[in-house]
Design a protein around this motif. Sequence first.
Motif: not given
Length: 498
Positions: A75-85, A118-134
């Motif tokens: 999900v990290i590479p999707l953060a930019g597209w998601m925030t634009d959209k 459930y850890r995979v679900i966690q990762g799908l959420g957590g992957g974008m938190v840091s790059p978007i937060g920064m």
Amino acid sequence: MSAPTQEKPTTAGGNDFSLKAILPPLMAIIVGMIMVILDSTVVNNAIPKLVEYFNTDLKTIQWTVTGYTLALSAVIPLAGWMTDKFGSKQIFMVTIALFTIGSVLCGIAQTPEQLIIYRVIQGLGGGMVSPIGMAMVFKLAPPERRGSIMGVLGIPMLMAPAFGPVLSGWLVDSVSWHWIFIINLPIGIIAFILGYKYLPKSVRHKAPHLDVLGMCLAPIAFSMLAYGVSEGGTSWTSASTITGLAVGGIALIIFIFVELSQKEPLLELKVFRSSDFTRSIILTWIVQLALFGAMLIVPLYLQSVMHYTALETGWILMPQAIFAGIGMPISGRLFDKIGARPLAFGGLAAVSVALFILSGISVNTSLWVIILCICIMGLGMGFSMMPLNTHVLNSAPRNLVSRVTPLTTAAQQVVVSFAVAGLTGYLTSQITSYAASAGAGANPLNAVVQGYGDTFFLSACIATAGVVLTLILRKPKKLKEEGTAGGENPDPAMMMGH
């Protein structure tokens, strides 16, 4: 794609800026990021307890780490597209909610398979938190004050790895392993409320083309390769190993061709045309393979062989984060004067020495020897990681710099997943092999210790290969500036918009 408009929390321009003005939204970002960073450090210390609780083996439970890191990389590479959209505030809050829900599900998991999902679900959420937060922090502060604001943000980011294992140990020993996940519920609720109330409304932009094919191929390639590497620790000729490596390898080859043919790929692989970039990122991967695999093996050894509690293990591991925190600012100052090569050489040499000492571990090895090795590894990590990461950015073509961060961050998670899967598979295989050759009358503990020694030796060899490769690092050539007006580096706040 046009750059997002700067959102400044000032009434009369940058001159009226004060930290107090952006403290509430900054707190929302910090609480969300610290929750995710803490979670990435607490699980390693709890793995022996999870193996015992679910009555399973290490090769199965390690997928709670491997699955999580692979989900992050997806999900990290999707953060930019998601925030634009959809807007950065909206996506930040959705990812916080998803991570919190995933955490609660982990806390109530009844089987190892459920915990992994459930850890995979966690990762799908957590992957974008840091790059978007920064990126949001960069937008909140005016350019002339970003250094000080990032310094404020850096304090909890350094504290979380130090205190994560201690918190995990206390919860596992005094309460229950379930609480290393459930504790995220109140933190996530606080982060969500703060974000809803204080984060500024974000402007949506026209989203670029989404590389759907690449988005589908990447998880298949990396997860199957990780599975193949994990099974290879037991037997490189087994059907499961060959299947995993074959499917993952074919998917990876197709993925590479797809990415190179896309105008707006999921991961910008064209940067590998720069030999300086390729050398430095391969070296970075080697450091991560040696370090992050060992960081999982050390707490396993402390608890399964030396019989320390999870809390005691957390305190024993703390010096590694402290020494890494000491080394990072020193290497940062030295980098500008002497460059990456001597720092990476010295840092990796220190890591290699520590791992070689650990490879000679025995049932009689003193705890203080292990702590010394942990401190040396932390210092080596602090001296090598920051210079190498900076060198990677400096060696990328200027017109692709903004695309490098998603690539390197996602690749780091993939490499970590390979390290965890590969070393735990190798550890299990070596212990089984020594136990079988020792015979029924031998002390089974000796086989376990020999297996750990071999695993540390493998990590030491990987780190030593990195030491040799530092010799081919060179100062990046002056590359032609393309795509940036006046040859200036893109604003880091805008990196999320690509």
